[in-house]
Design a protein around this motif. Structure first.
Motif, PDB file in Angstrom:
ATOM      1  N   PHE A   1       0.834  -1.202   0.000  1.00  0.00           N
ATOM      2  CA  PHE A   1       0.000   0.000   0.000  1.00  0.00           C
ATOM      3  C   PHE A   1       0.873   1.257   0.000  1.00  0.00           C
ATOM      4  CE2 PHE A   1      -3.810  -2.252   2.205  1.00  0.00           C
ATOM      5  CZ  PHE A   1      -4.258  -2.702   0.982  1.00  0.00           C
ATOM      6  N   SER A   2       1.915   1.270   0.835  1.00  0.00           N
ATOM      7  CA  SER A   2       2.804   2.434   0.921  1.00  0.00           C
ATOM      8  C   SER A   2       3.496   2.700  -0.408  1.00  0.00           C
ATOM      9  CB  SER A   2       3.853   2.207   2.015  1.00  0.00           C
ATOM     10  OG  SER A   2       3.256   2.102   3.285  1.00  0.00           O
ATOM     11  N   CYS A   3       4.052   1.649  -1.000  1.00  0.00           N
ATOM     12  CA  CYS A   3       4.779   1.788  -2.268  1.00  0.00           C
ATOM     13  C   CYS A   3       3.839   2.226  -3.391  1.00  0.00           C
ATOM     14  CB  CYS A   3       5.450   0.464  -2.625  1.00  0.00           C
ATOM     15  SG  CYS A   3       6.394   0.496  -4.160  1.00  0.00           S
ATOM     16  N   ALA A   4       2.658   1.619  -3.457  1.00  0.00           N
ATOM     17  CA  ALA A   4       1.704   1.951  -4.515  1.00  0.00           C
ATOM     18  C   ALA A   4       1.226   3.391  -4.386  1.00  0.00           C
ATOM     19  CB  ALA A   4       0.526   0.988  -4.481  1.00  0.00           C
ATOM     20  N   MET A   5       1.018   3.871  -3.155  1.00  0.00           N
ATOM     21  CA  MET A   5       0.606   5.265  -2.964  1.00  0.00           C
ATOM     22  C   MET A   5       1.657   6.219  -3.514  1.00  0.00           C
ATOM     23  SD  MET A   5      -1.111   5.259   0.854  1.00  0.00           S
ATOM     24  CE  MET A   5      -1.448   7.035   0.849  1.00  0.00           C
ATOM     25  N   SER A   6       2.931   5.950  -3.229  1.00  0.00           N
ATOM     26  CA  SER A   6       4.004   6.821  -3.720  1.00  0.00           C
ATOM     27  C   SER A   6       4.064   6.815  -5.242  1.00  0.00           C
ATOM     28  CB  SER A   6       5.347   6.374  -3.134  1.00  0.00           C
ATOM     29  OG  SER A   6       5.401   6.610  -1.743  1.00  0.00           O
ATOM     30  N   ARG A   7       3.879   5.658  -5.846  1.00  0.00           N
ATOM     31  CA  ARG A   7       3.930   5.568  -7.305  1.00  0.00           C
ATOM     32  C   ARG A   7       2.771   6.329  -7.936  1.00  0.00           C
ATOM     33  NH1 ARG A   7       4.188  -0.331  -9.267  1.00  0.00           N
ATOM     34  NH2 ARG A   7       4.874   0.628 -11.213  1.00  0.00           N
ATOM     35  N   VAL A   8       1.589   6.214  -7.336  1.00  0.00           N
ATOM     36  CA  VAL A   8       0.425   6.920  -7.875  1.00  0.00           C
ATOM     37  C   VAL A   8       0.582   8.429  -7.680  1.00  0.00           C
ATOM     38  CG1 VAL A   8      -2.068   7.258  -7.665  1.00  0.00           C
ATOM     39  CG2 VAL A   8      -1.110   4.942  -7.612  1.00  0.00           C
ATOM     40  N   TYR A   9       1.179   8.850  -6.555  1.00  0.00           N
ATOM     41  CA  TYR A   9       1.456  10.279  -6.366  1.00  0.00           C
ATOM     42  C   TYR A   9       2.269  10.819  -7.538  1.00  0.00           C
ATOM     43  CZ  TYR A   9      -0.097  10.724  -1.448  1.00  0.00           C
ATOM     44  OH  TYR A   9      -0.836  10.804  -0.295  1.00  0.00           O
ATOM     45  N   MET A  10       3.296  10.075  -7.934  1.00  0.00           N
ATOM     46  CA  MET A  10       4.147  10.533  -9.037  1.00  0.00           C
ATOM     47  C   MET A  10       3.376  10.591 -10.349  1.00  0.00           C
ATOM     48  SD  MET A  10       7.909   8.872  -8.313  1.00  0.00           S
ATOM     49  CE  MET A  10       7.379   7.198  -7.990  1.00  0.00           C
ATOM     50  N   LEU A  11       2.501   9.616 -10.578  1.00  0.00           N
ATOM     51  CA  LEU A  11       1.698   9.624 -11.801  1.00  0.00           C
ATOM     52  C   LEU A  11       0.734  10.806 -11.820  1.00  0.00           C
ATOM     53  CD1 LEU A  11       0.892   5.817 -12.130  1.00  0.00           C
ATOM     54  CD2 LEU A  11       2.402   7.161 -13.599  1.00  0.00           C
ATOM     55  N   LEU A  12       0.196  11.144 -10.645  1.00  0.00           N
ATOM     56  CA  LEU A  12      -0.726  12.279 -10.568  1.00  0.00           C
ATOM     57  C   LEU A  12      -0.018  13.590 -10.890  1.00  0.00           C
ATOM     58  CD1 LEU A  12      -2.855  11.445  -7.386  1.00  0.00           C
ATOM     59  CD2 LEU A  12      -3.523  11.236  -9.785  1.00  0.00           C
TER      60      LEU A  12
ATOM     61  N   GLN B   1       3.991   5.013   5.543  1.00  0.00           N
ATOM     62  CA  GLN B   1       4.998   5.972   5.079  1.00  0.00           C
ATOM     63  C   GLN B   1       4.985   6.035   3.562  1.00  0.00           C
ATOM     64  OE1 GLN B   1       9.069   4.975   6.021  1.00  0.00           O
ATOM     65  NE2 GLN B   1       9.742   7.078   5.863  1.00  0.00           N
ATOM     66  N   THR B   2       4.889   7.261   3.037  1.00  0.00           N
ATOM     67  CA  THR B   2       4.950   7.461   1.588  1.00  0.00           C
ATOM     68  C   THR B   2       6.010   8.504   1.272  1.00  0.00           C
ATOM     69  OG1 THR B   2       3.306   9.259   1.532  1.00  0.00           O
ATOM     70  CG2 THR B   2       2.460   7.004   1.433  1.00  0.00           C
ATOM     71  N   ILE B   3       6.203   8.753  -0.008  1.00  0.00           N
ATOM     72  CA  ILE B   3       7.208   9.731  -0.422  1.00  0.00           C
ATOM     73  C   ILE B   3       6.845  11.137   0.059  1.00  0.00           C
ATOM     74  CG2 ILE B   3       6.130  10.226  -2.660  1.00  0.00           C
ATOM     75  CD1 ILE B   3       8.996  10.257  -3.839  1.00  0.00           C
ATOM     76  N   LEU B   4       5.573  11.398   0.314  1.00  0.00           N
ATOM     77  CA  LEU B   4       5.142  12.728   0.748  1.00  0.00           C
ATOM     78  C   LEU B   4       5.128  12.891   2.261  1.00  0.00           C
ATOM     79  CD1 LEU B   4       2.182  13.671  -1.646  1.00  0.00           C
ATOM     80  CD2 LEU B   4       4.610  14.196  -1.851  1.00  0.00           C
ATOM     81  N   ARG B   5       4.777  11.809   2.969  1.00  0.00           N
ATOM     82  CA  ARG B   5       4.588  11.935   4.416  1.00  0.00           C
ATOM     83  C   ARG B   5       5.053  10.674   5.132  1.00  0.00           C
ATOM     84  NH1 ARG B   5      -0.092  13.174   1.811  1.00  0.00           N
ATOM     85  NH2 ARG B   5      -0.669  15.386   1.726  1.00  0.00           N
ATOM     86  N   ASP B   6       5.669  10.872   6.295  1.00  0.00           N
ATOM     87  CA  ASP B   6       6.030   9.731   7.141  1.00  0.00           C
ATOM     88  C   ASP B   6       4.802   9.118   7.793  1.00  0.00           C
ATOM     89  OD1 ASP B   6       8.722   9.937   6.578  1.00  0.00           O
ATOM     90  OD2 ASP B   6       9.135  11.258   8.284  1.00  0.00           O
ATOM     91  N   GLN B   7       3.785   9.951   8.015  1.00  0.00           N
ATOM     92  CA  GLN B   7       2.563   9.492   8.669  1.00  0.00           C
ATOM     93  C   GLN B   7       1.372   9.721   7.730  1.00  0.00           C
ATOM     94  OE1 GLN B   7       2.228   8.317  12.175  1.00  0.00           O
ATOM     95  NE2 GLN B   7       4.381   7.942  11.770  1.00  0.00           N
ATOM     96  N   ASP B   8       1.416   9.098   6.590  1.00  0.00           N
ATOM     97  CA  ASP B   8       0.313   9.203   5.637  1.00  0.00           C
ATOM     98  C   ASP B   8      -0.803   8.257   6.068  1.00  0.00           C
ATOM     99  OD1 ASP B   8      -1.064  10.097   3.403  1.00  0.00           O
ATOM    100  OD2 ASP B   8       0.692   9.934   2.097  1.00  0.00           O
ATOM    101  N   GLN B   9      -1.989   8.464   5.521  1.00  0.00           N
ATOM    102  CA  GLN B   9      -3.131   7.641   5.896  1.00  0.00           C
ATOM    103  C   GLN B   9      -3.764   6.999   4.672  1.00  0.00           C
ATOM    104  OE1 GLN B   9      -5.978   9.895   8.183  1.00  0.00           O
ATOM    105  NE2 GLN B   9      -4.718   9.867  10.026  1.00  0.00           N
ATOM    106  N   ILE B  10      -4.273   5.802   4.864  1.00  0.00           N
ATOM    107  CA  ILE B  10      -5.031   5.135   3.811  1.00  0.00           C
ATOM    108  C   ILE B  10      -6.191   4.385   4.458  1.00  0.00           C
ATOM    109  CG2 ILE B  10      -3.490   3.111   3.858  1.00  0.00           C
ATOM    110  CD1 ILE B  10      -4.127   2.759   0.853  1.00  0.00           C
ATOM    111  N   LYS B  11      -7.367   4.602   3.914  1.00  0.00           N
ATOM    112  CA  LYS B  11      -8.521   3.834   4.364  1.00  0.00           C
ATOM    113  C   LYS B  11      -8.396   2.409   3.833  1.00  0.00           C
ATOM    114  CE  LYS B  11     -11.492   7.924   4.046  1.00  0.00           C
ATOM    115  NZ  LYS B  11     -12.622   8.538   3.305  1.00  0.00           N
ATOM    116  N   VAL B  12      -8.858   1.448   4.622  1.00  0.00           N
ATOM    117  CA  VAL B  12      -8.742   0.051   4.227  1.00  0.00           C
ATOM    118  C   VAL B  12     -10.098  -0.640   4.365  1.00  0.00           C
ATOM    119  CG1 VAL B  12      -7.688  -2.183   4.744  1.00  0.00           C
ATOM    120  CG2 VAL B  12      -6.306  -0.101   4.856  1.00  0.00           C
TER     121      VAL B  12
END
Length: 231
Positions: free
Chosen positions: A127-138, A198-209
């Motif tokens: 989830f963390s890795c995929a969020m960072s990759r999608v951030y870059m695509l956005l 943890q994502t590329i933007l934030r150490d304490q990022d959030q994701i709903k699951v």
């Protein structure tokens, strides 16, 4: 001297990159149509849960109309783009229009035949890795292009991890550890909650699951679910 054919204008790189991703089918547009179905297949031949079918793509009211849907094939082996293991099966991106804004729902889909503490750790990392990759695509996407039709609108991004899993007949105990929040979500009645990652933007990022349990049944190898149930 560099020939004109080898010269690239940096202003055109974004459009070229988009076209290349479409050509490689890394990002695929999905028609928002009555009979359209998004299929997500598990490539592991030993997996008992083989396929997820997402249907009802246009079954929404006027207050939250689905305008566009894309499927990002995160596991597609594209040199320089793909990661070897830390990625979810795919991401489903759903653009919804509200009265005064837009919401970009990003569903990170993961399929598992069985889960335990180690799997929860791996899924959290995915989830963390995929969020960072999608951030870059956005960032690469040109949301301000007037041709898109929403260049002057507010667009809110909402990540959600969706786990489809199967409980083995003998069961696997989820012990208390640093991923106990994930196990709490799975063991809760509604199987939903929020994870910190943890994502590329934030150490304490959030994701709903949201988690969906597929009971052990050799004859049933796929799950059908409405898009509305995932959002």
């Amino acid at each position: 001297m560099m020939s004109k054919r080898n010269k690239r204008d940096v202003r055109n790189l974004r459009d070229e990159f988009h076209k290349a991703l479409l050509k490689q089918e890394f990002i695929v547009g999905i028609p928002v149509a009555e009979n359209e179905i998004i299929e997500i297949e598990e490539k592991n031949s030993n997996a008992k849960l083989k396929k997820i079918c997402i249907q009802g793509l246009n079954h929404f009211d006027a207050k939250c109309k689905v305008e566009r849907i894309w499927k990002i094939n995160l596991e597609k082996p594209i040199p320089g783009i793909a990661t070897s293991s830390k990625t979810t099966e795919c991401a489903i991106v759903v653009l919804q229009k509200y009265e005064s804004s837009y919401r970009l729902n990003i569903l990170l889909i993961e399929l598992k035949s069985s889960i335990d503490n180690k799997e929860l750790e791996r899924i959290s990392e995915k989830f963390s890795c995929a969020m960072s990759r999608v951030y870059m695509l956005l960032v690469l996407n040109n949301h301000l292009n007037p041709k898109q039709g929403y260049h002057e609108e507010e667009i809110y991004v909402d990540f959600q991890g969706v786990l489809f899993y199967q409980i083995l007949s003998e069961g696997k105990k989820l012990e208390e550890n640093k991923y106990s929040k994930f196990s709490e979500i799975i063991k809760s009645d509604n199987k939903s909650g929020t994870l910190i990652c943890q994502t590329i933007l934030r150490d304490q990022d959030q994701i709903k699951v949201k988690c969906f349990c597929h009971q052990n049944n050799d004859k049933q190898t796929e799950i059908r679910i409405n898009l509305k149930d995932l959002l």
